[in-house]
Enzyme design. Structure first.
Site, PDB file in Angstrom:
ATOM      1  N   LYS A  22       0.825  -1.212   0.000  1.00 55.05           N
ATOM      2  CA  LYS A  22       0.000   0.000   0.000  1.00 55.05           C
ATOM      3  C   LYS A  22       0.858   1.260   0.000  1.00 55.05           C
ATOM      4  O   LYS A  22       0.505   2.261  -0.632  1.00 55.05           O
ATOM      5  CB  LYS A  22      -0.954  -0.006   1.195  1.00 55.05           C
ATOM      6  CG  LYS A  22      -2.034  -1.084   1.092  1.00 55.05           C
ATOM      7  CD  LYS A  22      -3.005  -1.020   2.255  1.00 55.05           C
ATOM      8  CE  LYS A  22      -4.096  -2.063   2.108  1.00 55.05           C
ATOM      9  NZ  LYS A  22      -5.079  -2.017   3.225  1.00 55.05           N
TER      10      LYS A  22
ATOM     11  N   LYS B  36      -7.569 -11.247  -6.097  1.00 51.07           N
ATOM     12  CA  LYS B  36      -8.685 -11.328  -5.161  1.00 51.07           C
ATOM     13  C   LYS B  36      -9.685 -10.212  -5.423  1.00 51.07           C
ATOM     14  O   LYS B  36      -9.305  -9.082  -5.743  1.00 51.07           O
ATOM     15  CB  LYS B  36      -8.147 -11.235  -3.728  1.00 51.07           C
ATOM     16  CG  LYS B  36      -9.147 -11.597  -2.651  1.00 51.07           C
ATOM     17  CD  LYS B  36      -8.472 -11.634  -1.287  1.00 51.07           C
ATOM     18  CE  LYS B  36      -9.468 -11.979  -0.191  1.00 51.07           C
ATOM     19  NZ  LYS B  36      -8.835 -11.989   1.147  1.00 51.07           N
TER      20      LYS B  36
ATOM     21  N   LYS C 298     -12.594  -4.320  -2.689  1.00 52.99           N
ATOM     22  CA  LYS C 298     -13.355  -3.063  -2.673  1.00 52.99           C
ATOM     23  C   LYS C 298     -12.555  -1.915  -3.260  1.00 52.99           C
ATOM     24  O   LYS C 298     -13.134  -0.926  -3.719  1.00 52.99           O
ATOM     25  CB  LYS C 298     -13.752  -2.711  -1.230  1.00 52.99           C
ATOM     26  CG  LYS C 298     -14.779  -3.637  -0.631  1.00 52.99           C
ATOM     27  CD  LYS C 298     -15.292  -3.116   0.699  1.00 52.99           C
ATOM     28  CE  LYS C 298     -14.271  -3.196   1.803  1.00 52.99           C
ATOM     29  NZ  LYS C 298     -14.809  -2.771   3.109  1.00 52.99           N
TER      30      LYS C 298
END
Length: 345
Positions: free
Chosen positions: A120, A208, A211
């Site tokens: 991230k 995967k 969101k």
């Protein structure tokens, strides 16, 4: 020093989901549906982890509404507030305080090696926050506050749970518990839920469902209307091979979509494989779309009912906060005492 003597015989479980972005099939099939089953065998605590949601840039105008939406979806999916403690993370102030106390005993290099932080941080560049680095310590505080015996985690969260275990055992219990038979913090065990644990993207069967994926066609959210579900499945990535199968590494999309059909239709993997072994994509996709629509229909109806009665939802979260706060306060007091803080009147 733990509260296990006053507890029920059932093992305690804690888990939660961030309120950022719409919950999707991966959240439901990989986590929440399994939480529902755990209510029969475990003492269950489920929170909406809104403090985690602000470790990355977020829209403050949406946070409260998204928190309510997530809580309502918990209940719509089958979480029963009479059998589970359902609450909002930020409503229990002990999460933040225990996080700070754990920060002060957690080595910085433990956090710097966390895989999700590295991934991230690479995306965010100069905008990465200290909160993102500290995310795993807050997650440890979430878990350890409730003396959780088991924590349902996917493979991608195992490293975070290991950190929580290391903090509890090596940095708190080993240093501050004078009697090993009476630890300050319970060391939790992972509860790896296999079936449906990894629902993959509709646009890339090797990634995967997420969101945060900018392509909304990559996921089916729990509140998508039937026509949108059908359109997303129609556009889902496929391959040119006739017939569907499980387990072929050369055909990740076939494995993912067939797995979704087996779960959503309820027919199971063996029958799904047999029924679809010679089926073309043109026949299979409408079958999958119908299964998804029908599986989500009762959930969506229940969600609409819950949101039309805001007083009920607020009552559930208020009761959950009170129950959670009672447990959390006892744990925090043990830690404060072990670290040597002056007791309050």
């Amino acid at each position: 020093m733990s509260d296990t003597g006053a507890r029920t015989a059932r093992p305690r479980v804690l888990s939660g989901v961030q309120p950022t972005g719409a919950l999707h099939l991966g959240n439901w099939l990989g986590a929440i549906r399994n939480w529902v089953a755990l209510q029969d065998s475990h003492e269950t605590f489920f929170c909406v982890v809104d403090l985690h949601a602000i470790t990355v840039p977020h829209d403050p105008k949406r946070l409260a509404e998204d928190t309510l939406t997530t809580a309502a979806l918990y209940l719509a999916c089958g979480i029963d507030p009479q059998r589970s403690t359902v609450f909002v993370q930020s409503h229990v102030s002990q999460h933040s305080e225990l996080c700070w106390l754990l920060n002060c005993v957690t080595p910085l290099n433990w956090l710097e090696r966390m895989i999700q932080f590295k991934e991230k941080a690479l995306k965010q560049g100069d905008n990465v926050s200290a909160g993102l680095l500290d995310y795993p310590v807050l997650m440890a505080a979430d878990i350890l506050l409730y003396d959780a015996d088991r924590v349902p985690v996917g493979e991608d969260q195992k490293q975070h749970l290991e950190l929580a275990r290391d903090i509890a055992q090596q940095r708190i219990n080993a240093r501050y518990a004078p009697d090993p038979e009476h630890p300050v913090l319970k060391v939790p065990e992972p509860l790896i839920l296999k079936e449906g644990a990894r629902v993959m993207s509709l646009t890339d069967g090797s990634s995967k469902m997420s969101k945060s994926d900018p392509n909304e066609g990559s996921r089916i959210t729990l509140l998508d209307p039937p026509e949108l579900i059908t359109r997303k499945i129609k556009r889902a990535k496929t391959d040119p091979v006739m017939g569907l199968e499980f387990g072929n590494p050369e055909r990740p999309e076939a494995d993912n979509l067939l797995s979704l059909y087996a779960l959503l239709s309820g027919v199971g993997r063996e029958r799904a494989a047999a029924d679809c072994a010679a089926m073309g994509w043109g026949a299979f996709k409408p079958l999958l779309a119908d299964a998804a629509v029908e599986a989500l229909r009762p959930l969506q109806q229940r969600y609409t009912e819950l949101r039309s009665d805001p007083g009920h939802l607020e009552s559930v979260l208020r009761d959950g906060r009170e129950r959670a706060s009672g447990v959390a306060a006892a744990t925090l007091q043990r830690v404060r005492s072990a670290l040597g803080f002056l007791a309050q009147d």
